[in-house]
Design an enzyme around this catalytic site. Structure first.
Site, short mmCIF file in Angstrom:
data_model
loop_
_atom_site.label_atom_id
_atom_site.label_comp_id
_atom_site.label_asym_id
_atom_site.label_seq_id
_atom_site.Cartn_x
_atom_site.Cartn_y
_atom_site.Cartn_z
N GLU A 70 0.79 -1.22 0.00
CA GLU A 70 0.00 0.00 0.00
C GLU A 70 0.83 1.28 0.00
OE1 GLU A 70 -3.36 0.06 -0.31
OE2 GLU A 70 -3.26 -2.12 -0.52
N SER A 475 -53.10 -23.25 41.02
CA SER A 475 -52.89 -23.39 42.46
C SER A 475 -51.65 -22.66 42.98
CB SER A 475 -52.78 -24.88 42.83
OG SER A 475 -54.02 -25.52 42.63
#
Length: 846
Positions: A70, A475
């Site tokens: 690069e 219950s």
């Protein structure tokens, strides 16, 4: 002229140049990560996968690879490379086209952070001037670090560290030279040079990178040749999820978006640490899933997912019209013209199948007398033995099962796609469970969520039943009704008549007949035995005595919403609907001594630099803190006189007290009898509570309550101890379906099918809690609840509830709030009251 041109251009573009000072405090978009309390990754949210790294964390090979390809003169130029500019200019003059950009790494940083990628001259000019500013502001190492962390490198990976995770599933320091060179090659064109999408082009680009590294002396000839000939090994890797908790992760995501907004929540690199631990979360999910599979296998096999071959031409035509099979599968069926599929076609089909829990997609290849050969998603071929198939009697409906199979071909056929699951290392025929389930575990001291699972699989349904499903509680409402009774003059030794009730409703021209389940009536019972055996008519008689409004108002103390409470006598049977989270919070009041804590699931949040930006501030159920704060408030002691430990307790924020410590203790102790029962089995007076299966855990100081609704559409179990309150719920999402009942599968016998008969809280939800507790029990405090002040015990007669001087099986010690204990002794000739059937009978005897 050239110098004047440059100066002129600078002043021309200066108004549009951004301030590069922001690069000193740059905030790269980083996904939000969610962790367990012990640091295991649960989930990751965000559009961009990025793992910022420092310059010191960058491998030298990667630095050399990037610079070689690069910007070879990166350390020599001042942000703009004159040689590169002249080279690009010569290309323009010779071809008339801008083929080379002459961009340095610094210029690319300028473009990545401040500009677009448009190939226009004015952008290049701005890029150059910004680069000059960057070079003056930052060091070369800082510039290179920004460059390595910013760009997108394909498959939603941003920065080199994320690319390493996405393509290789490893960190940068674990990659080979060939793999680092591949990543370095992505900077030029991530889409075109992607090692997953374009492996050949990626290999060619990698070789160019390696050649330039060799030319610059960054690697040796031997290293070059080894990496040059290395195969392309990249494959897509998702974030390494360590703990499965998708429902909790979604709760965190919603909370973070509500708190910060989507953009900040997803891209600021937050690390969110929840209150659950990996061990408890995994154990809860495992228990929930195994329990659903146990239920499903008891009720029978519903058949294969689909058939892949063996179709007639007419059947193929109906498939095309019906649209029940995806196009890829239909095309393969047509291509094979009813014949068995080849191996690759089977593998391709299995790879397309969704993942549900721990279920594994498989295709039946051949069926033998009492076994079957199948192929798994991985391509592996295995044989399912008879023990993996013999449970699969046909499912007829929720209450009926077909004849147990005797041969494998009664269950499976070649060409069928099925599900299998791993049970203790052995594969077993399976199916996606019909009902749903949820579990919530809370720390009763501060409300911290210890575990939460909202369903069998998040892929099946994202509906979080733990938080969103308001279901009738049956219950499990009774402990709150009994607490109201104890707070209004009743005791655990009070006798209530367990006898049938019939109430005529003239408006409806019908009678209301609440029934026990099972429909057995035992006459006068002490409240302790009545709640442990979950006697429905006793609850009805209690609510009649207390008044519906008294009980309904009392329930509001436990954090329930007024809108969810039915103000009628049906409330005594659990007609109210609450979520598992609401039930866990309410039961925690009994477990912690009477305080109403606020559930929370986020412990703390860190930003992307590790700074703590939030920490939960829960209120506590703390008896010692309450006592110290009370002493200071009453003037018994001053703050200055407190020890350091007492000062901490004094400063502790207390949860509101909603019931007395005495009432909480009595209910918790009574619910121990739901597990351990009472009486004497040797003298034929023994009885079991509805939660007797929890005796398998062999812990005396556990409490629990089962719950079953009408038509068995919901099954509950709430289990408590000093260190945990955990609620399991099981039921169908479709309220038209009921859990049903099962008969014994003769292939399995009682050894392998322990549950026969009607489904209920004790058979369908409680086993999940027992399985969960087996794995996590050592983490919790199972010591006895502390005996509160104002509680006394007295020896009573078990039949009459009155005081007794006997020390044999007929008597027991019972707890009472001081001043409420019986005052009369039982007489030998005294008989228990008669069982009355008239609704106006004397209901109670104290």
């Amino acid at each position: 002229m050239g110098l004047g041109t440059i100066v002129g251009l600078y002043f021309y573009v200066k108004p549009d140049l951004p301030s590069v000072e922001t690069l000193r405090d740059v905030r790269l978009q980083t996904p939000m990560q969610v962790y367990t309390k012990d640091g295991k990754l649960i989930s990751q949210f965000g559009e961009q996968r990025r793992i910022p790294v420092t310059y010191e964390e960058l491998p030298q090979y990667l630095i050399d690879a990037v610079l070689s390809t690069e910007d070879a003169r990166f350390y020599d130029h001042f942000g703009v490379d004159p040689i590169g500019v002249l080279r690009a200019l010569s290309v323009v003059l010779s071809t008339g086209e801008m083929r080379e950009g002459a961009s340095t790494i610094t210029m690319q940083v300028a473009r990545n952070f401040f500009l677009t990628r448009d190939k226009v001259l004015i952008r290049k000019i701005k890029e150059a001037f910004i680069a000059l500013h960057i070079e003056q502001l930052l060091s070369k190492e800082e510039i290179l670090t920004l460059y390595m962390n910013k760009p997108g490198l394909g498959h939603r990976s941003f920065g080199v560290a994320a690319a390493a995770e996405v393509y290789y599933g490893r960190t940068l320091d674990e990659l080979t030279l060939a793999e680092l060179a591949t990543i370095a090659g992505l900077f030029q064109a991530p889409s075109a040079l992607n090692p997953i999408s374009n492996p050949e082009r990626a290999k060619q680009r990698r070789r160019i990178v390696l050649r330039r590294m060799l030319d610059t002396g960054a690697i040796t000839q031997e290293e070059y040749e080894t990496a040059y000939n290395a195969p392309v090994t990249a494959s897509y890797h998702v974030a390494e999820i360590e703990v499965s908790a998708p429902y909790l992760a979604e709760m965190v995501r919603q909370e973070m978006v509500n708190r910060y907004g989507e953009e900040v929540a997803y891209n600021s690199g937050f690390k969110v640490y929840t209150t659950v631990t990996a061990e408890q979360q995994e154990a809860a999910e495992r228990a929930l899933r195994e329990n659903l599979h146990d239920y499903d296998e008891r009720h029978g096999y519903r058949g294969a997912v689909m058939k892949l071959w063996g179709y007639s031409p007419a059947e193929v035509q109906s498939l095309k019209v019906g649209g029940a099979i995806d196009q890829a599968t239909l095309a393969t069926i047509q291509a094979h013209q009813g014949q068995p599929w080849d191996t690759q076609s089977i593998r391709d089909h299995l790879q397309r199948q969704p993942r549900f829990g721990r279920l594994i997609a498989a295709v039946v290849l051949a069926v033998h007398e009492q076994s079957a050969d199948v192929m798994l998603r991985s391509g592996e071929k295995v044989t399912l033995p008879w023990e993996a198939l013999d449970w699969a009697r046909p499912f007829l409906d929720h209450d009926r099962q077909g004849r147990p199979p005797q041969r494998a071909n009664e269950v499976l056929a070649a060409g069928e796609q099925i599900w299998v699951r791993d049970v203790e290392g052995e594969l077993r025929l399976a199916q996606l469970p019909g009902p749903s389930s949820a579990v919530v575990g809370l720390n009763p001291t501060d409300g911290a969520v210890q575990t939460i699972v909202g369903g069998y699989s998040f892929n099946v349904s994202q509906y979080n039943r733990a938080m969103q499903a308001k279901r009738q509680v049956g219950s499990t409402i009774k402990p709150f009704i009994y607490a109201s009774a104890l707070d209004n003059g009743f005791t655990l030794s009070t006798l209530v008549n367990d006898a049938p009730i019939t109430q005529w409703n003239p408006g409806a021209y019908s009678a209301w007949r609440p029934r026990n389940s099972p429909e057995v009536y035992d006459g006068p019972l002490r409240l302790r035995e009545a709640i442990a055996r979950s006697k429905n008519v006793v609850s009805v008689r209690l609510i009649r005595s207390l008044g519906v409004d008294t009980v309904a108002d009392y329930l509001l103390r436990f954090g329930f919403s007024e809108n969810d409470i039915t103000r009628s006598e049906a409330l005594s049977l659990g007609s109210a609907s609450f979520t598992p989270m609401e039930m866990a919070r309410a039961f925690s009041v009994f477990a912690n001594g009477g305080f109403l804590v606020d559930p929370y699931f986020i412990e703390y949040i860190e930003d992307n630099e590790g700074n703590e930006v939030y920490r939960a501030e829960p209120v506590y159920a703390c008896l010692e803190c309450e006592a110290i704060q009370k002493r200071v408030a009453e003037g018994q002691v001053t703050e200055e006189e407190l020890t350091e430990e007492q000062q901490q307790a004094y400063a502790t924020p207390l949860a509101p007290r909603v019931i007395s410590q005495q009432i909480a203790f009595l209910i918790s102790d009574a619910l121990r009898s739901s597990i351990w029962g009472g009486g004497s089995w040797a003298h034929d007076t023994g009885w079991n509570g509805t939660a007797w299966r929890a005796q398998a855990l062999r812990k005396r100081y556990m409490s629990g309550k089962t719950g079953t609704t009408n038509d068995v559409k919901d099954a509950w179990f709430a289990g408590m101890m000093r260190g945990s309150t955990t609620v399991f719920w099981v039921g169908y999402d479709n309220l038209e379906n009921r859990l049903g009942r099962v008969t014994l599968n003769s292939n399995l016998g009682r050894e392998r099918q322990a549950i026969v008969g009607s489904d209920a809280g004790g058979t369908t939800a409680l086993p999940a809690w027992v399985r969960y507790m087996r794995d996590v029990l050592p983490n919790f405090d199972t010591s006895p609840y502390p005996l509160p002040e104002g509680i006394t015990s007295a020896r009573i007669d078990q039949e009459t509830g009155q005081l007794s001087q006997r020390t044999d099986y007929s008597s027991m010690f019972e707890y009472f709030i001081q001043g409420t204990e019986p005052t009369e002794f039982t007489e030998d000739e005294q008989q228990a009251p008669l069982i009355f059937e008239d609704v106006n009978d004397p209901l109670f005897k104290q």
